[in-house]
Design an enzyme around this catalytic site. Structure first.
Site, short mmCIF file in Angstrom:
data_model
loop_
_atom_site.label_atom_id
_atom_site.label_comp_id
_atom_site.label_asym_id
_atom_site.label_seq_id
_atom_site.Cartn_x
_atom_site.Cartn_y
_atom_site.Cartn_z
N GLU A 199 0.81 -1.21 0.00
CA GLU A 199 0.00 0.00 0.00
C GLU A 199 0.85 1.27 0.00
OE1 GLU A 199 -3.35 2.14 2.89
OE2 GLU A 199 -2.95 -0.01 3.06
N GLU A 225 -6.23 6.33 -0.98
CA GLU A 225 -6.80 7.08 0.14
C GLU A 225 -6.67 8.58 -0.03
OE1 GLU A 225 -3.89 7.40 3.81
OE2 GLU A 225 -3.90 5.34 3.08
N ASP A 254 -11.63 6.26 0.01
CA ASP A 254 -12.16 6.47 1.36
C ASP A 254 -13.52 7.11 1.23
OD1 ASP A 254 -12.74 7.71 3.95
OD2 ASP A 254 -10.73 7.05 4.48
N HIS A 302 -10.27 2.32 2.23
CA HIS A 302 -9.53 2.93 3.34
C HIS A 302 -10.53 3.33 4.41
CE1 HIS A 302 -7.25 6.56 5.02
NE2 HIS A 302 -6.41 5.56 5.21
#
Length: 380
Positions: free
Chosen positions: A215, A241, A264, A291
């Site tokens: 990530e 994210e 997100d 996320h």
């Protein structure tokens, strides 16, 4: 039904602030949501109340039109504060819609694609041994089938990079040896590597331990650099994210710069926008691992999103079963054997416990940045 008012609550149960949103209607139905805590949290709250004046008097179930009114009406849409504000409001509109119709939100998104939502939690520990112990304890308590770790050993910002890479390999080996081959392990570099060549070194070091994903090996501003990195390593790259709306994710996917995307729902634009992002990703055969480092409302919102999309992979999760986080809602969603069962209540299926908010007042915070001993910024 019309929107009559919007209220916000900033609470800090430890670490960072959480921003909860309430949208009120003239029929007495109230919806809740959660905006992302991006750092200048009062700015996000101000944006939420600014948008309130744009949407009062409108039908809260006209979610697509209200989203466009807020997004397209902004002079420079797409930034973290604007998108966080829109996202928190949008969650509450879905909550209202579900309550008005007497169904869970996922039923309004095409129905459920799955009956439970797979989740993972991050293990911690300064040494490889401590990391392995943390992983085993989490699996024992929650039944997780996946975990995530940070690869960098303590003090890595001042170490020679070969030592950093060797430390990352040792951490990955320790947790793999402890949990066995049947547990997935994500690796989150937190965009701290900065240099593609070093990201390649890190990827090669952790590859023998079969990570679920690598990530944020690089920051997302230069998608071409990330795409070039993806073509040179043999571990799956996950990112997203810090990206907002379908437009930025479209660029990421076209460049084939990620194997797994991580929007997100609290700052990418909300439920419907994340569902559009998922649809674009589906056409590229790319799954979603959303996320989710925020609060219990954000987790509930993600559960409804994940329930409704075919290319969902796994959801990041922070436990809400112990105070102080447990105090923030009347009944949090619970993990059973590594999964969250789908709620059956109308709307999001979660309610704020506002009586507890006074115990957890707002606090100034920032993400921080590694510095050298002389005060200079240190890039690793």
């Amino acid at each position: 039904m019309q929107i009559t008012d919007i209220k916000t609550h900033i609470v800090n149960p430890g670490g960072r602030n959480l921003i909860f949103v309430e949208v009120f209607t003239d029929e007495g139905i109230t919806g809740i949501g959660e905006a992302y805590s991006v750092g200048p949290d009062h700015a996000t709250v101000a944006a939420i109340h600014y948008f309130a004046d744009w949407i009062k008097g409108f039908d809260p179930t006209d979610i697509e039109a209200l989203w466009a009114r807020m997004y397209n009406g902004s002079r420079f849409p797409g930034g973290s504060v604007v998108n966080s504000a829109i996202s928190g409001i949008e969650h509450a509109l879905w909550d209202i819609s579900g309550k008005a119709l007497g169904v869970p939100v996922y039923k309004l998104l095409g129905g459920k694609y799955r009956d439970k939502i797979r989740v993972y939690q991050s293990a911690g520990g300064g040494t490889p041994e401590a990391l392995a112990e943390s992983a085993l304890a989490l699996i024992e308590k929650y039944g997780y089938t996946a975990l995530k770790i940070g690869p960098h050993p303590p003090g890595s910002d001042t170490m020679p990079y070969n030592e950093v890479v060797n430390g990352a390999a040792a951490r990955m080996k320790a947790i793999r040896d402890a949990v066995g081959d049947g547990i997935d392990i994500g690796v989150d570099a937190h965009a701290k590597i900065f240099q593609p060549a070093r990201a390649i070194m890190m990827a090669e070091a952790i590859a023998p331990y079969r990570p679920l994903f690598f990530e944020e090996p690089l920051r997302p501003e230069n998608i071409d650099a990330l795409g070039n990195l993806a073509s040179k390593i043999n571990v799956p790259i996950a990112t997203g994210e810090m990206l907002y709306t379908k437009y930025q994710f479209r660029d990421l996917l076209v460049r084939q710069a990620a194997d797994i995307i991580q929007p997100d729902v609290c700052c990418a634009g909300g439920i419907l926008e994340c569902r559009k992002i998922a649809a674009i990703a589906e056409a590229f055969y790319v799954p979603l691992a959303p996320h989710n480092p925020m609060g219990p409302v954000a987790t509930a919102v993600n559960v409804h999103l994940a329930a409704s999309i075919p290319n969902f992979l796994i959801l990041e999760y922070i436990p809400d079963d112990m105070p102080p986080r447990r105090d923030l809602v009347k009944e949090p969603m619970k993990v059973e054997d590594g999964y969250i069962p789908l709620p059956t209540e109308p709307g999001l299926g979660i309610e704020l416990n506002k009586e507890a908010f006074a115990k957890y007042p707002y606090k100034d915070w920032n993400r921080g940045f590694p510095h050298g001993a002389d005060g200079s910024m240190t890039f690793i």
